[in-house]
Design an enzyme around this catalytic site. Structure first.
Site, short mmCIF file in Angstrom:
data_model
loop_
_atom_site.label_atom_id
_atom_site.label_comp_id
_atom_site.label_asym_id
_atom_site.label_seq_id
_atom_site.Cartn_x
_atom_site.Cartn_y
_atom_site.Cartn_z
N HIS A 128 -26.74 21.80 38.68
CA HIS A 128 -27.45 22.19 37.46
C HIS A 128 -27.62 23.65 36.61
O HIS A 128 -26.20 24.11 36.87
CB HIS A 128 -29.31 22.67 37.62
N CYS B 38 -25.86 31.92 37.07
CA CYS B 38 -26.40 30.61 37.09
C CYS B 38 -26.19 29.54 35.43
O CYS B 38 -26.49 28.78 35.90
CB CYS B 38 -27.69 30.76 37.48
N HIS C 178 -23.13 25.03 37.90
CA HIS C 178 -22.45 24.89 39.12
C HIS C 178 -23.74 24.07 40.45
O HIS C 178 -24.97 23.41 39.49
CB HIS C 178 -23.28 25.79 39.66
N HIS D 122 -25.60 23.09 44.61
CA HIS D 122 -25.81 23.68 45.71
C HIS D 122 -26.62 21.92 46.83
O HIS D 122 -25.96 21.87 45.59
CB HIS D 122 -27.60 24.26 45.34
N HIS E 1 -26.64 14.19 44.28
CA HIS E 1 -25.70 13.94 43.93
C HIS E 1 -25.88 13.50 42.45
O HIS E 1 -24.70 12.92 41.47
CB HIS E 1 -24.24 12.86 44.65
N GLU F 117 -31.73 26.73 47.88
CA GLU F 117 -30.71 26.48 47.22
C GLU F 117 -29.95 27.24 47.95
O GLU F 117 -28.57 26.22 48.24
CB GLU F 117 -30.78 27.24 45.98
#
Length: 118
Positions: A14, A25, A29, A31, A69, A108
């Protein structure tokens, strides 16, 4: 009140585009998310359950098919896919299927959790 929880895992990316450019952020990136759904009931069913864990399979299927994914900004159609908002999205999915849904938590990172509980 009886409470049960079940944990689900998925990986996704995201980007929080509305944050300042120098915020980490704001960059694309990903998680390794952990989702924990909680169900609660004052009474148990005839089998002694709040709900049979096996009945939560549609949540696993949705997570695997729609979230795992994937780029969450595209999945949800906006650039503010935070853990807090993701917890609410998962809660809404669950509440529509299982009335006993009482909360959803999303992690996360190993040290952070967001929760939606009405």
């Amino acid at each position: 009140m009886y409470r049960i929880t079940k944990e689900f895992h998925f990986s996704a990316s995201h980007q929080l585009c509305h944050l300042p450019e120098d915020h980490p952020c704001a960059r694309l990136h990903g998680h390794n998310y952990i989702v924990e759904v909680e169900l609660a009931a004052a009474d148990l069913d005839a089998n002694g359950f709040v709900r049979d864990y096996r009945e939560l399979k549609p949540l696993k299927t949705w997570i695997d098919d729609a979230l795992d994914h994937r780029h969450l900004n595209e999945v949800f159609g906006h650039d503010m896919v935070t853990s807090e908002r993701l917890a609410k999205e998962v809660y809404d999915f669950c509440k529509a299927r299982w009335a006993e849904t009482s909360a959803v938590r999303v992690s996360e990172t190993p040290k952070t959790w967001a929760e939606y509980r009405p």
